[in-house]
Design a protein around this motif. Structure first.
Motif, short mmCIF file in Angstrom:
data_model
loop_
_atom_site.label_atom_id
_atom_site.label_comp_id
_atom_site.label_asym_id
_atom_site.label_seq_id
_atom_site.Cartn_x
_atom_site.Cartn_y
_atom_site.Cartn_z
N GLY A 178 0.77 -1.23 0.00
CA GLY A 178 0.00 0.00 0.00
C GLY A 178 0.80 1.28 0.00
O GLY A 178 0.23 2.37 0.05
N LYS A 179 2.11 1.16 -0.03
CA LYS A 179 2.93 2.36 0.06
C LYS A 179 2.95 3.10 -1.27
O LYS A 179 3.08 2.50 -2.33
N ASP A 188 -4.92 1.08 0.46
CA ASP A 188 -5.13 0.33 1.69
C ASP A 188 -4.32 -0.96 1.67
O ASP A 188 -4.20 -1.63 0.63
N GLN A 189 -3.76 -1.30 2.81
CA GLN A 189 -3.08 -2.59 2.93
C GLN A 189 -4.11 -3.71 3.01
O GLN A 189 -5.25 -3.49 3.46
N ARG A 193 -0.70 -12.46 2.52
CA ARG A 193 0.74 -12.72 2.54
C ARG A 193 1.35 -12.42 3.91
O ARG A 193 0.96 -13.00 4.91
N GLY A 194 2.31 -11.50 3.96
CA GLY A 194 3.01 -11.24 5.21
C GLY A 194 2.11 -10.69 6.30
O GLY A 194 2.25 -11.05 7.48
N ASN A 195 1.17 -9.83 5.93
CA ASN A 195 0.26 -9.28 6.93
C ASN A 195 -0.59 -10.37 7.56
O ASN A 195 -0.82 -10.40 8.78
N LEU A 196 -1.08 -11.29 6.74
CA LEU A 196 -1.86 -12.41 7.26
C LEU A 196 -0.99 -13.32 8.13
O LEU A 196 -1.43 -13.80 9.18
#
Length: 548
Positions: A178-179, A188-189, A193-196
């Motif tokens: 999201g950057k 929005d993020q 993947r990594g967030n999950l």
């Protein structure tokens, strides 16, 4: 200044909070990272090991990183000389490591990485992958599956997002994605993947390695998370990570506390050099009430009247970059300058020639390094088992010059008659890892050249009565420094080269500096011919138990 990485293990505790972090490429220097309960390392004791021998995990990591750093320094020097290199330097250096018999490709590791320690420092992302600490060259969240569930096993808080690390060991870590970029707006993020995986680490209570973009690594306990708004209104994930108890203190916190303190704890002397060094060298004792014995501090070797220093022919170079083809000093070094443009020594040699007073080049010449004296903030401190030692308040990169070993020059007979033999340094009997260079030859298409130094006569430097900070550097069977013979102010290569100490690896702040005293067990005897025994307390995993 190069960035370093340090880290630790932590668990997420309460909210997911979000910060932003920039992605770093595999070859880019990353902010130093702090690691807790996890240990990046370099080969301790690899000097005595053959490739097929079993070595402990710490020694293996140190050896791999030393090999990478040495190869990188050499390739950088080759590129500086205008010689084309097929691939990128950091990738070619990694190839050298992967060809070494000690290298093993590691899979996903949850928790501690064998051989990596809290506070170890890394300057390049690819080094993290080599030792199995963080396998991704660019991504900030490394993941794996545990019982079929994707979980986060390591994260890098490199400063690209507004991550926060408090002195209490709590880290607010921002999820990925999201950057905004140069050609796109922020978005929005997403919980994927990594967030999950980070969310799953909270639910499964899986510890996560954290590599901080300034100094080390630690273990974290991932607690909870939440969705928050970023600076431009986009939705971002934030995770609260709490450092697991029982890990060593992160050096970044210790150094910050020292620099902020008005009165230094345990300060015995503010400057043992009394202004003779460009940087004050303080003396610290937080162990007991012992004070340092008086010492006449000298920054140069004291030569006796019988020693007449021979002048040497200088070069005719007129700028700060010596041409290795035309420079007379480079020819004495086997056709190459011993240092790259970062002032890092490229490799250990029997003898190094720096440009000196008879050369026409300026003081900024790349071949004038050790003659400029101490530039690192060193301090003498009381150790637990080995008396006084030396450490630095700042990070030291591999190949950096540390200090000279100074004292009174003696001939062999004079040295034998000295009652106090604790500070005798025999010139020409230096110790360094010759095997380290062997692993580089397959990648660097240049010949390993050596300077023609001849056979050195038996002369000794005695640092008992007069010396400098080098006198207090202790022995280790797995050292992080090595002693290098250097000539620059005279041409007497057979008797009196300078003893200069250089870093063999990246050294984090407050880690004790050591070099190998190069004694052989059974080689020291008293006046009656009886064998003398001195036990070693260096604590290295491959300590042989005796200095002699």
């Amino acid at each position: 200044m190069k960035n370093r990485l340090e880290g630790s293990l932590q668990r997420s505790v309460s909210d997911w909070k979000i910060k932003r972090k920039r992605s770093t490429r595999e070859g880019k220097q990353v902010p130093r990272a702090v690691v807790d309960d996890i240990t990046p390392s370099v080969p301790s004791g690899s000097h005595h090991k053959q490739p097929g021998d079993h070595i402990d995990a710490r020694s293996k990591v140190r050896k791999l990183l030393q090999l990478y750093q040495a190869t990188y320094r050499k390739l950088k020097q080759v590129k500086e000389q205008g010689i084309p290199i097929v691939g990128r330097i950091y990738l070619e250096a990694a190839k050298a490591v992967k060809k070494d018999p000690v290298y093993t490709k590691l899979g996903a590791i949850v928790g501690n990485v064998p051989g990596v320690e809290v506070g170890d420092e890394f300057y390049y992302r690819i080094e993290l992958a080599i030792v199995g600490l963080h396998r991704l060259y660019q991504g900030g969240i490394d993941t794996s599956k545990v019982n079929g569930v994707p979980v986060a096993i390591s994260v890098i808080a490199s400063g690209g997002y507004p991550d926060e690390l408090s002195s209490s060991g709590e880290l607010i870590y921002t999820g990925s994605g999201g950057k905004a970029g140069s050609n796109k707006d922020g978005s929005d993020q997403k919980l994927e993947r990594g967030n999950l995986a980070l969310k799953n680490s909270i639910e499964t209570k899986t510890p996560v390695r954290v590599i901080h973009g300034f100094e080390g690594e630690s273990r974290i306990e991932v607690g909870g998370g939440m969705l928050a708004r970023g600076p431009k209104g986009e939705m971002v994930f934030k995770y609260k990570l709490q450092r697991i108890a029982g890990q060593p203190e992160l050096t970044l916190h210790a150094v910050k506390a020292i620099r902020k303190s008005k009165i230094r704890e345990g300060l015995c002397l503010p400057d043992i050099s009394q202004g003779s060094e460009r940087i004050p060298i303080c003396v610290i004792n937080t162990i007991d009430d012992m004070r340092l014995a008086p010492l006449k501090y000298i920054t140069e070797v004291t030569y006796p009247t019988w020693c007449e220093k021979e002048p040497q022919k200088g070069c005719n170079c007129t700028n700060h970059f010596s041409d290795p083809i035309r420079c007379a000093c480079a020819r004495k070094n086997g056709g190459e300058i011993p240092f790259n443009r970062d002032n890092a020594i490229v490799k250990a040699k029997r003898l190094v020639y720096e440009c000196g007073p008879w050369c026409r080049c300026p003081s900024t010449c790349y071949n004038r390094v050790s003659q400029h004296g101490v530039k690192i903030p060193l301090e003498i401190f009381k150790t637990g088992k080995t008396g006084w030692g030396v450490r630095s308040l700042g990070s030291i990169s591999s190949g950096s010059f540390i200090c000279e070993y100074t004292g009174e020059l003696l001939n062999g007979e004079e040295a034998e008659n000295r009652q106090n033999d604790e500070y005798l340094f025999d010139i020409g009997r230096n110790y360094y890892d010759e095997e380290l260079w062997e692993g580089i030859k397959s990648v660097v298409d240049v010949q390993s050249s050596t300077s023609s130094s001849g056979t050195m006569k038996c002369f000794t430097i005695d640092g008992a009565e007069c010396s400098n900070v080098g006198r207090f550097i202790n022995h280790s069977c797995s050292p992080n420094l090595y002693a290098q013979n250097v000539l620059w102010d005279h041409g007497d290569m057979r008797r009196t080269p300078h003893i200069m100490l250089f870093a063999v690896e990246n050294i984090p702040p407050l880690q004790e500096l050591t070099y190998h005293y190069n004694y052989k067990v059974g080689s020291v005897h008293d006046e009656n011919g009886n064998e003398k025994v001195k036990h070693c307390y260096c604590g290295a995993s491959d300590c042989r138990g005796r200095l002699y």
